[in-house]
Write an enzyme that holds these catalytic residues in place. Structure first.
Site, PDB file in Angstrom:
ATOM      1  CB  CYS A  27      -0.953  -0.020   1.198  1.00 11.91           C
ATOM      2  SG  CYS A  27      -0.120  -0.139   2.794  1.00 11.91           S
ATOM      3  CG  HIS A 552      26.187   0.112  13.533  1.00 13.25           C
ATOM      4  ND1 HIS A 552      26.465  -0.835  12.583  1.00 13.25           N
ATOM      5  CD2 HIS A 552      24.859   0.029  13.761  1.00 13.25           C
ATOM      6  CE1 HIS A 552      25.358  -1.460  12.241  1.00 13.25           C
ATOM      7  NE2 HIS A 552      24.358  -0.956  12.942  1.00 13.25           N
TER       8      HIS A 552
END
Length: 632
Positions: A27, A552
Site C-alpha cells: 500500500c 556500530h
C-alpha cells in the site's frame, strides 16, 4: 535490481524466505505479505532492521512498514522473489472478519492510487468549472477532463475483475472478460432494458433477468462475487480438462457459465446485499452524525494501523463511483494534520538528535497525508502525542459531520484532499471548511502535544564529584571541550564514506568511520553503557561530559544475529576509558558477505557547537579520535 537490493534480500530472509511467502502486495507505506507460517518470521530482527519502520500483524497479513518509498523497495523484493509458487491449499486464516478485511484490502489496494488520481482529475474539472463558469463546463476541454476522471469509475468492474480474480487464485484476465460483459454498451447504461421491453423484457433462453437502472458500471460487489465463483470453477475445470485443450477450453467454459449466472443470479443478489450493507452504515451515520464523526475520527488511525479501515472504505468507493456524495470518510479528513502538528511539537521539544532528525521527513509526509512514518516512528512510541492526535481527530470529525461536509469523489490525502470536497457544479464551500478544519487540527495537535509533553529519550548526564560540589554551592562549571578516544584500531575515513546512507548522510549525527584491523572494541571515555543491542553488533555510551556515542560494528551485521560477536559489558554498566566492551571476528563478518566498517557517531550532535574528528589516516585504541566543543 535497484538501490534497495540489500534491504530486499534481508526482508525476504527474515520473513522466512521465499518458500514461506504466499503473496506480496503493497500500500502507501507497507509491504503486505501473506505468509504460510508467520511464526517463521523474525519479527524482532525486522523491527530493528535499518530501512524498516516497524512490523504489524493484522487481518491475516504480515505487514512490514517501510515508508514513502515502499514501491521502490517492493520492486527489489519482487526481483529477489522472482515468480512465487502457487499458494498452498491450506485455506484462509483467521476469523471471518479477518478474512473479510484481507479480501477487501487485497482487492482494492492495487487500484487505490489510480482511484485517487481519477478523483483528483475530477476535482480539477470542478475547480475550473467554478473559476470559468458555464463556458468551460460546456467545452470539449471539460469533456476530456470528465473522461479522465469518470472513465475509471464507469468501467470500475473491469479493474476489480482483475484484482479479485488474482486474489481468489484465478486468471486475472478472465476476470476482466467477465467484467467487460457487465459493462457492455446497452447493459452499462440500462438501455437494453428498454430495447427488449416490447419483446417480453430481458431473458436468457427464456429465463428472465433484470439490470439495475444505471447498469453494472461503477458497481463493486457483483464482480467480486462473480470472480470468486469463476476462480473456483476454473480450478475445478483445470483438474478434469485434458492439458492439450485446457488453454482455451477452460476460459471458454468459465465465461459461458459465469457470465449468464452473473446476470441471472449473482448480480441481483449482490446488489441487494450491497444496498443493505450501505444502508446499514448510513443508518448508523444518520442516528447521530456528530457521534459517528467523533468515534470514527478518534479511532481511524487505530483502524488503519491494523488494516481494519478496509471494512468501511469500499462503501465510500461504491457511493462515489455511482456519482453520489458521501460523508462516510469525512470525519477522517483532518486527522493527518492533527498527527502532523503533534510531530512538529515532538520535533521542537525533543533533545534527542535522532528523534529530531526522524521527525523532519515524518512531518513532510504527514502534510501530504502519509502518516505511517509519523505514527510508527514518532508519536506512537511517545504515546501521549499519538493520543493527542486521536482526540483532536475525534473533535474535528464531529465538527465535520455537524457542518454536513461530504466528499464528491475519491481524492488524494493531506493537502490533496481538497479537490474531493468540490462539487461537480463547482461549489467550494466544503473545500473551504476542510481547509479551516485542517488548520485548526494542525494548531491543536501541535499545541496540545507540546503542552502535554512526552518522555524524552535524552539520558541524564552524570556529574563528577567536583561538578556536584560546585552545583551544591550554587556555582557551575561548563567544559569548553570533550574528548572521545578511539575504541578500535584501524584506518580512519570521513563519515560520508560509510556504506550505509543512515550514517553517510549524517542522519544519525556527526562522526567518523574506522575500517578495523583488529576485532576488539574498548570504551572511548569514562562513562555509562546506555544501549547494548541483543546481537552485540552495536553499543551506545554516554560520557561524563554528556557526549552520546554509538559504535556500530559492521554494516547490516544485525543480520548475523550475534554470530561472531561477544560482549563483555551489559546495559547500565559504568565503564572506564580503555575497558574492553566487545570482541568481534572480522573473518566471520567478511565471510558472511558483510562490510566491516565501524561508524562512530556522536548521536547528540546538536548539543555541541562543533564536532572535530582527527585528521590522521589511522588510529590505535585510545588515540584521540573526536573532539566535542561546547559553547560557553
Amino acid at each position: 535490481m535497484g538501490k534497495y537490493e540489500e534491504l530486499a534480500k534481508n526482508i525476504v530472509k527474515e520473513v522466512g524466505g521465499k518458500e514461506n511467502i504466499n503473496s506480496l502486495t503493497n500500500c502507501i507505506t507497507r509491504l503486505r505479505f501473506k505468509l504460510k507460517d508467520e511464526s517463521k518470521a523474525n519479527t524482532d530482527v525486522l523491527k530493528n532492521m535499518d530501512g524498516v519502520v516497524t512490523v504489524m500483524q493484522a487481518g491475516g497479513q504480515y505487514q512490514v512498514v517501510i515508508g514513502n518509498h515502499v514501491s521502490d523497495v517492493k520492486k527489489d523484493v519482487d526481483a529477489v522473489l522472482g515468480v512465487l509458487e502457487e499458494p498452498t491449499e491450506a485455506g484462509p486464516k483467521g476469523n471471518l472478519f479477518d478474512q473479510f478485511v484481507d479480501m477487501i484490502s487485497s482487492i482494492f489496494q492495487p487500484i487505490l492510487a489510480p482511484l485517487s488520481a481519477a478523483g483528483m482529475l475530477k476535482g480539477i474539472s470542478a475547480i475550473l468549472t467554478f473559476a470559468l463558469g458555464s463556458s468551460f463546463a460546456e467545452s470539449s476541454t471539460a469533456a476530456v477532463f470528465n473522461a479522465m476522471g469518470d472513465g475509471l469509475f464507469k468501467f470500475l468492474p473491469i479493474f476489480i475483475g482483475y484484482t479479485a480474480m488474482k486474489k481468489f487464485g484465478g486468471s486475472p484476465f478472465l476476470g476482466m472478460l467477465i467484467a467487460s460483459s457487465m459493462v457492455y454498451p446497452g447493459f452499462l447504461d440500462g438501455s437494453a432494458t428498454a430495447q427488449f421491453a416490447e419483446s417480453g423484457g430481458l431473458n436468457f433462453f427464456g429465463i428472465p433477468f433484470s439490470i439495475p437502472p444505471a447498469g453494472y458500471g461503477s458497481t463493486v460487489m457483483p464482480i467480486i462475487a462473480a470472480a470468486a465463483f469463476a476462480a473456483f470453477l476454473e480450478k475445478q475445470l483445470r483438474k478434469v480438462i485434458p492439458d492439450v485443450i485446457k488453454l482455451f477450453i477452460v476460459p471458454f467454459l468459465v465465461g459461458l457459465i459465469t457470465i449468464p449466472l452473473t446476470f441471472l443470479i449473482i448480480g441481483p443478489i449482490m446488489n441487494f446485499v450491497s444496498d443493505g450493507l450501505g444502508n446499514g452504515l448510513l443508518a448508523i451515520q444518520s442516528f447521530s452524525p456528530i457521534l459517528f464523526g467523533a468515534i470514527l475520527g478518534f479511532s481511524w488511525q487505530i483502524l488503519v494501523m491494523f488494516g481494519l479501515h478496509w471494512a468501511i472504505v469500499p462503501f465510500a468507493i461504491i457511493a462515489l463511483s455511482q456519482g453520489n456524495p458521501t460523508a462516510l470518510l469525512t470525519p477522517t479528513g483532518s486527522l493527518s494534520f492533527a498527527q502532523t502538528g503533534a510531530v512538529l511539537a515532538v520535533m521542537m521539544k525533543t533533545k534527542n538528535a535522532k528523534l529530531k532528525e526522524l521527525s523532519i521527513p515524518a512531518f513532510i509526509s504527514g502534510i501530504f497525508g502519509v502518516t505511517e512514518p509519523a505514527i510508527y516512528g514518532i508519536t506512537l512510541p511517545k504515546k501521549k502525542p499519538f493520543w493527542v492526535s486521536c482526540v483532536v481527530g475525534g473533535v474535528t470529525g464531529a465538527i465535520a459531520m455537524a457542518l454536513g461536509m461530504q466528499g464528491y469523489q475519491m481524492g488524494g490525502l493531506g493537502i490533496f484532499r481538497y479537490t474531493s470536497s468540490i462539487s461537480p457544479e463547482g461549489d467550494i464551500k466544503f473545500a473551504i471548511y476542510a481547509m479551516i478544519l485542517d488548520a485548526c487540527a494542525f494548531v491543536a495537535g501541535f499545541a496540545l502535544a507540546y503542552a502535554v509533553g512526552f518522555e524524552d529519550d535524552e539520558p541524564t548526564i552524570k556529574m563528577s564529584k567536583e561538578e556536584a560540589k560546585l552545583a551544591a554551592t550554587g556555582q557551575s562549571k561548563k567544559l569548553s571541550k570533550g574528548e572521545v578516544f578511539s575504541p578500535i584500531e584501524g584506518k580512519v575515513l570521513p563519515l560520508s564514506e560509510a556504506k550505509d546512507g543512515a550514517f553517510s548522510d549524517g542522519i544519525m549525527g556527526k562522526g567518523v568511520v574506522i575500517e578495523p584491523t583488529s576485532g576488539e572494541v574498548v570504551a572511548p571515555f569514562d562513562g555509562t553503557v546506555m544501549t547494548l543491542f541483543p546481537t552485540n553488533h552495536a553499543i551506545g555510551l554516554i560520557s561524563e561530559t554528556g557526549a552520546e556515542v554509538l559504535i556500530h560494528i559492521g554494516i547490516d551485521t544485525v543480520q548475523l544475529e550475534g554470530k561472531g560477536f561477544e560482549a563483555f559489558v551489559k546495559q547500565g554498566d559504568i565503564v572506564k576509558k580503555g575497558q574492553k566492551l566487545v570482541q568481534f571476528d572480522i573473518d566471520t563478518i567478511t565471510s558472511e558477505g558483510y562490510n566491516t566498517q565501524v561508524p562512530i557517531i556522536i548521536t547528540n550532535t546538536p548539543d555541541f557547537a562543533d564536532i572535530i574528528p582527527v585528521s590522521q589516516p589511522a588510529v590505535k585504541r585510545n588515540d584521540l579520535l573526536i573532539t566535542t566543543v561546547v559553547s560557553d
